[in-house]
Design a protein around this motif. Structure first.
Motif, PDB file in Angstrom:
ATOM      1  N   PHE A 109       0.840  -1.209   0.000  1.00  0.00           N
ATOM      2  CA  PHE A 109       0.000   0.000   0.000  1.00  0.00           C
ATOM      3  C   PHE A 109       0.869   1.251   0.000  1.00  0.00           C
ATOM      4  N   MET A 110       1.963   1.203   0.742  1.00  0.00           N
ATOM      5  CA  MET A 110       2.914   2.321   0.738  1.00  0.00           C
ATOM      6  C   MET A 110       3.457   2.551  -0.673  1.00  0.00           C
ATOM      7  N   GLY A 111       3.793   1.455  -1.355  1.00  0.00           N
ATOM      8  CA  GLY A 111       4.313   1.545  -2.728  1.00  0.00           C
ATOM      9  C   GLY A 111       3.291   2.126  -3.691  1.00  0.00           C
ATOM     10  N   ILE A 112       2.033   1.685  -3.568  1.00  0.00           N
ATOM     11  CA  ILE A 112       0.967   2.216  -4.440  1.00  0.00           C
ATOM     12  C   ILE A 112       0.819   3.721  -4.216  1.00  0.00           C
ATOM     13  N   GLY A 113       0.839   4.135  -2.948  1.00  0.00           N
ATOM     14  CA  GLY A 113       0.730   5.557  -2.624  1.00  0.00           C
ATOM     15  C   GLY A 113       1.906   6.352  -3.148  1.00  0.00           C
ATOM     16  N   LEU A 170      -6.123   5.864  -3.431  1.00  0.00           N
ATOM     17  CA  LEU A 170      -5.985   4.685  -4.304  1.00  0.00           C
ATOM     18  C   LEU A 170      -5.677   3.405  -3.506  1.00  0.00           C
ATOM     19  N   PRO A 171      -4.700   3.414  -2.564  1.00  0.00           N
ATOM     20  CA  PRO A 171      -4.490   2.206  -1.750  1.00  0.00           C
ATOM     21  C   PRO A 171      -5.738   1.818  -0.950  1.00  0.00           C
ATOM     22  N   ALA A 172      -6.487   2.825  -0.484  1.00  0.00           N
ATOM     23  CA  ALA A 172      -7.718   2.530   0.264  1.00  0.00           C
ATOM     24  C   ALA A 172      -8.733   1.810  -0.626  1.00  0.00           C
ATOM     25  N   LEU A 173      -8.849   2.252  -1.892  1.00  0.00           N
ATOM     26  CA  LEU A 173      -9.767   1.594  -2.829  1.00  0.00           C
ATOM     27  C   LEU A 173      -9.304   0.172  -3.144  1.00  0.00           C
ATOM     28  N   ALA A 180      -7.514  -1.691  -1.164  1.00  0.00           N
ATOM     29  CA  ALA A 180      -7.765  -2.462   0.060  1.00  0.00           C
ATOM     30  C   ALA A 180      -9.225  -2.874   0.149  1.00  0.00           C
ATOM     31  N   LEU A 181     -10.116  -1.978  -0.282  1.00  0.00           N
ATOM     32  CA  LEU A 181     -11.547  -2.270  -0.269  1.00  0.00           C
ATOM     33  C   LEU A 181     -11.871  -3.443  -1.188  1.00  0.00           C
ATOM     34  N   VAL A 182     -11.236  -3.453  -2.372  1.00  0.00           N
ATOM     35  CA  VAL A 182     -11.488  -4.507  -3.358  1.00  0.00           C
ATOM     36  C   VAL A 182     -10.909  -5.851  -2.912  1.00  0.00           C
ATOM     37  N   ILE A 183      -9.641  -5.844  -2.477  1.00  0.00           N
ATOM     38  CA  ILE A 183      -9.014  -7.134  -2.114  1.00  0.00           C
ATOM     39  C   ILE A 183      -9.421  -7.582  -0.710  1.00  0.00           C
ATOM     40  N   GLY A 184      -9.882  -6.627   0.126  1.00  0.00           N
ATOM     41  CA  GLY A 184     -10.225  -6.975   1.502  1.00  0.00           C
ATOM     42  C   GLY A 184     -11.472  -7.825   1.608  1.00  0.00           C
ATOM     43  N   ILE A 185     -12.436  -7.602   0.725  1.00  0.00           N
ATOM     44  CA  ILE A 185     -13.712  -8.326   0.802  1.00  0.00           C
ATOM     45  C   ILE A 185     -13.492  -9.847   0.742  1.00  0.00           C
ATOM     46  N   PHE A 204      -8.760  -2.352   7.697  1.00  0.00           N
ATOM     47  CA  PHE A 204      -7.856  -2.648   6.576  1.00  0.00           C
ATOM     48  C   PHE A 204      -7.729  -1.434   5.650  1.00  0.00           C
ATOM     49  N   VAL A 205      -8.861  -0.784   5.361  1.00  0.00           N
ATOM     50  CA  VAL A 205      -8.885   0.386   4.468  1.00  0.00           C
ATOM     51  C   VAL A 205      -8.184   1.580   5.116  1.00  0.00           C
ATOM     52  N   ILE A 206      -8.448   1.826   6.404  1.00  0.00           N
ATOM     53  CA  ILE A 206      -7.799   2.943   7.105  1.00  0.00           C
ATOM     54  C   ILE A 206      -6.283   2.746   7.124  1.00  0.00           C
ATOM     55  N   GLY A 207      -5.844   1.530   7.438  1.00  0.00           N
ATOM     56  CA  GLY A 207      -4.408   1.224   7.449  1.00  0.00           C
ATOM     57  C   GLY A 207      -3.775   1.452   6.085  1.00  0.00           C
ATOM     58  N   ALA A 208      -4.477   1.050   5.020  1.00  0.00           N
ATOM     59  CA  ALA A 208      -3.968   1.222   3.653  1.00  0.00           C
ATOM     60  C   ALA A 208      -3.828   2.697   3.300  1.00  0.00           C
ATOM     61  N   ALA A 209      -4.816   3.512   3.690  1.00  0.00           N
ATOM     62  CA  ALA A 209      -4.776   4.944   3.386  1.00  0.00           C
ATOM     63  C   ALA A 209      -3.601   5.628   4.087  1.00  0.00           C
ATOM     64  N   ILE A 210      -3.376   5.298   5.372  1.00  0.00           N
ATOM     65  CA  ILE A 210      -2.259   5.895   6.123  1.00  0.00           C
ATOM     66  C   ILE A 210      -0.923   5.493   5.504  1.00  0.00           C
TER      67      ILE A 210
END
Length: 291
Positions: A47-51, A76-79, A81-86, A183-189
């Motif tokens: 997620f850090m890399g995507i950001g 973008l990482p949050a989105l 995370a939303l897709v792969i997290g489900i 998961f989404v909050i962690g990805a965004a940070i």
């Protein structure tokens, strides 16, 4: 030598270390969020890399303002995370760790093979926009938001899921929804931290966000302790400074680093900052003084 001259010399030498302490604190907090919900995720480096790539491409290719690029680096990482997290968050424990580690490797391979990301060479000449106050401001906002979250209904739900997922579900807690939120909050940070990091290192590459970095982020949080917000920040600060402190040992630096981590895991299993242990020690000392 005047103070300003000394400060200029100090800042020129150590500004990268100081910046990395702030960014690593954000990364440790990003995994703290997922750990506070009982999720052992190793996707935060990806997620850090995507950001980092998102923010860098927006400032380099499209000359976007830095705040917008950083915001996109978090969204973008949050989105993703939303897709792969489900589907992924149905797993738990080591299985979730393996799945998220696999996701990280997929991201690395995709970045390696895209022309827009510079392939194996990565992106060079990322504009050095990040200032110290950017990191202080965003880290401060992150800490404030997570502290409010911790004391909210959502934070209590995270704690309930971490303690006993089955019991939380029986009490009516939407376990799947709260896990996905963490998961989404962690990805965004992590994504915002990646954007900040990219804009002071000047260059980024796919290998900056691989398995080793994922383990480093987890280590920083566990090393400091994950029972509250202070632990991950202490752990990230110490592990950011350790390479500088051990610079003179050169060949033995990694061995000493590993030894320190082993000692902490063996004798301080809840991390360096464990409020219960600290209160117990202070209580014993107070009793001795009374006697």
């Amino acid at each position: 030598m005047g103070f300003m001259e000394w400060w200029d010399g100090f800042w020129a030498t150590y500004n990268t270390v100081i910046f990395s302490i702030g960014v690593n604190a954000m990364l440790a907090l990003s995994i703290y969020v997922t750990l506070s919900c009982g999720l052992l995720s190793l996707a935060n480096a990806a997620f850090m890399g995507i950001g980092a790539y998102t923010a860098s491409l927006l400032t380099m290719q499209f000359e976007m303002p830095f705040p917008i690029a950083l915001a996109a680096g978090g969204v973008l990482p949050a989105l993703v995370a939303l897709v792969i997290g489900i589907p992924t968050l149905r797993l738990s424990g080591v299985y979730l760790a393996m799945a998220t580690l696999g996701f990280g490797e997929v991201v690395r391979v995709i970045v390696l093979n895209l022309d827009i990301t510079g392939g194996p060479m990565g992106l060079n000449g990322v504009p050095p926009i990040t200032e110290w106050w950017h990191i202080v401001l965003i880290l401060g906002v992150t800490i404030y938001a997570l502290a409010r979250l911790r004391r909210s209904k959502t934070g209590r739900a995270f704690e309930a899921i971490k303690e006993d997922e089955v019991a939380a579900r029986l009490m009516g807690v939407n376990v799947a929804g709260y896990k996905l939120l963490a998961f989404v909050i962690g990805a965004a940070i992590a994504g915002v931290a990646g954007g900040l990091n990219a804009h002071y290192t000047f260059t980024i590459g796919p290998n900056n966000y691989g398995f080793e970095n994922a383990v480093d982020i987890l280590t920083m949080a566990v090393f400091g302790g994950t029972s509250n917000l202070i632990g991950p920040m202490i752990g990230s600060t110490i592990l950011s400074l350790l390479p500088e402190v051990l610079r003179h040992f050169k060949d033995f630096r990694l061995a000493i680093n590993g030894l320190i981590l082993i000692l902490v895991v063996l004798y301080l299993p809840k991390g360096i900052w464990d409020p219960r242990r600290i209160r117990a020690v202070l209580g014993r000392n107070a009793e001795k003084k009374v006697k």
